[in-house]
Design an enzyme around this catalytic site. Structure first.
Site, PDB file in Angstrom:
ATOM      1  N   ASP A 198      29.921  17.648 -11.299  1.00  0.00           N
ATOM      2  CA  ASP A 198      31.669  17.415 -11.257  1.00  0.00           C
ATOM      3  C   ASP A 198      32.428  18.353 -12.430  1.00  0.00           C
ATOM      4  O   ASP A 198      32.015  18.100 -13.551  1.00  0.00           O
ATOM      5  CB  ASP A 198      31.869  16.016 -11.306  1.00  0.00           C
ATOM      6  CG  ASP A 198      33.396  15.796 -10.977  1.00  0.00           C
ATOM      7  OD1 ASP A 198      33.904  16.494 -10.582  1.00  0.00           O
ATOM      8  OD2 ASP A 198      33.626  14.293 -11.182  1.00  0.00           O
ATOM      9  N   ASP A 207      35.596  20.826  -6.568  1.00  0.00           N
ATOM     10  CA  ASP A 207      35.200  21.043  -7.775  1.00  0.00           C
ATOM     11  C   ASP A 207      33.827  19.863  -7.946  1.00  0.00           C
ATOM     12  O   ASP A 207      33.594  19.531  -9.046  1.00  0.00           O
ATOM     13  CB  ASP A 207      36.263  20.278  -8.788  1.00  0.00           C
ATOM     14  CG  ASP A 207      36.902  18.845  -8.359  1.00  0.00           C
ATOM     15  OD1 ASP A 207      36.585  18.416  -7.238  1.00  0.00           O
ATOM     16  OD2 ASP A 207      37.317  18.155  -9.422  1.00  0.00           O
ATOM     17  N   GLU A 208      33.267  19.422  -6.774  1.00  0.00           N
ATOM     18  CA  GLU A 208      32.168  18.553  -7.035  1.00  0.00           C
ATOM     19  C   GLU A 208      31.319  18.549  -6.075  1.00  0.00           C
ATOM     20  O   GLU A 208      31.568  19.038  -4.669  1.00  0.00           O
ATOM     21  CB  GLU A 208      32.388  16.938  -7.380  1.00  0.00           C
ATOM     22  CG  GLU A 208      33.055  16.320  -6.315  1.00  0.00           C
ATOM     23  CD  GLU A 208      33.450  15.021  -6.470  1.00  0.00           C
ATOM     24  OE1 GLU A 208      32.493  14.141  -6.998  1.00  0.00           O
ATOM     25  OE2 GLU A 208      34.540  14.688  -6.115  1.00  0.00           O
TER      26      GLU A 208
END
Length: 386
Positions: free
Chosen positions: A32, A126-127
């Protein structure tokens, strides 16, 4: 490691239920990025470093898409109305989002993931989850792979990432949040039980604020409290969600990592703190929900043809109304206008409203919506809409 000041920990103490002598546990990572959008802006604009930054529009009706860690110290969070964020942090600096830039950096990050496994399940820009069991088959620790990935992300992008390592997705995601920012947490099977037992139930995936408050009223405040309740007790109070809560309180999550899972819909809903009968008050709630959907749609480059309104009344009767358009919707105000029209068609409400939700489906790449011209509408009654 990332940036030279990372933190690493091994969480918990106890025995994990997924451990098996005959079948070694899976090795799952959850990676993350730390305050991704805001961190990109601080990277590219040195004058923003160390200052409270919100990505979004500072207009009175704007919503925070992301907040830097400096802003979070004041209580600023994503999906918060801009006016509330500014009230909490008058020095807050709003920066308009640059989703094309974020998508480009995300592609670099996912290219790094692909060097370690084909089993990558993106959750957002983003993860992502990574199943690195095969890469670990020769004896290489999953924690070493996670550290190497974080170091490569920092070297390639100048940004930091946090990672969680465990034997299932539920625990890996919890672990990645444990030492943010720039941290690494490992939860091995033998220590999972104590880790889960010590967490507040609000940290569990699938336990939102309303469910958390209900659990508190039932005396369930920690993972240990949840684990102490029988499945029958949980079914009596939480219905179809009971099996999920029963399993995660024991560290059990058999879900596989699914690469490139297609997104069928994007939705947001809220249980109201006060029941509503007025159309204008309910429409204001829809405005906040539509704003929450705009970020995920933009960052994933998606538009949708169908808007579904979900309404639950105080007697728990639930109805939906749906409208499908000839071209995909790309703008928040378009989605909101359709939802408002559907809501107006239900007014006057037969009973006060206790929950509202909006879902966008029929998803296509955003470029298709931008190219379309016509807006021919036709109504459909959703399930239970009678």
């Amino acid at each position: 490691m990332c940036g030279g000041d990372s933190r690493q920990s091994v969480a918990g103490a106890g025995q994990g239920p997924d451990a098996s002598e005959s079948a070694p546990p899976r090795r799952i990572l959850h990676v993350d990025m730390d305050a991704f959008f805001a961190s990109v802006e601080q990277r590219d604009r040195p004058e923003l470093r160390g200052r409270p930054v919100a990505v979004g529009h500072g207009r009175s009706r704007g919503v925070v898409a992301a907040a830097s860690y400096e802003a979070r110290e004041f209580g600023v969070r994503s999906a918060m109305p801009s006016v509330t964020a500014l009230r909490k942090c008058p020095e807050l600096i709003f920066v308009p989002p640059r989703f094309d830039v974020y998508r480009g950096i995300s592609a670099e990050i996912h290219a790094i993931f692909a060097d370690y496994t084909e089993l990558v399940e993106p959750l957002s820009l983003d993860e992502a989850y990574l199943d690195v069991s095969l890469a670990c088959a020769g004896g290489r620790p999953a924690s070493a792979i996670a550290e190497e990935i974080r170091a490569r992300i920092h070297a390639t992008t100048g940004l930091t990432a946090s990672a969680g390592v465990s034997y299932n997705k539920f625990l890996a995601k919890l672990a990645s949040d444990q030492n943010k920012p720039d941290g690494l947490t490992v939860i091995p099977p033998r220590r999972a039980g104590a880790f889960v037992a010590g967490l507040p139930v609000g940290r569990f995936h699938g336990v939102g604020p309303v469910t958390e408050a209900k659990m508190h009223r039932l005396g369930i405040r920690s993972g240990a409290d949840l684990r102490a309740r029988s499945l029958a007790f949980l079914q009596a109070h939480f219905g179809s969600s009971a099996a999920h809560y029963h399993a995660i309180s024991r560290g059990i999550d058999p879900r596989p990592v699914r690469p490139d899972r297609p997104r069928k819909s994007i939705g947001a809903e809220t249980t109201l703190s006060q029941d509503l009968s007025a159309l204008e008050a309910a429409a204001e709630v829809l405005e906040r929900l539509a704003a929450k959907l705009s970020g995920p749609c933009a960052e994933k480059g998606l538009a949708g043809r169908t808007v579904t309104l979900k309404v639950r009344f105080t007697d728990f009767v639930q109805i939906t109304r749906r409208r499908t358009l000839s071209r995909p919707l790309t703008e928040t105000h378009e989605m909101l206008e359709v939802a408002r029209q559907l809501l107006a068609g239900l007014h006057p409400f037969p009973r006060p409203v206790r929950l509202l939700g909006i879902t966008l489906s029929g998803l296509v790449p955003r470029t298709e919506g931008a190219a379309a011209r016509q807006l021919d509408l036709f109504d459909e009654a959703g399930p239970g809409g009678g």
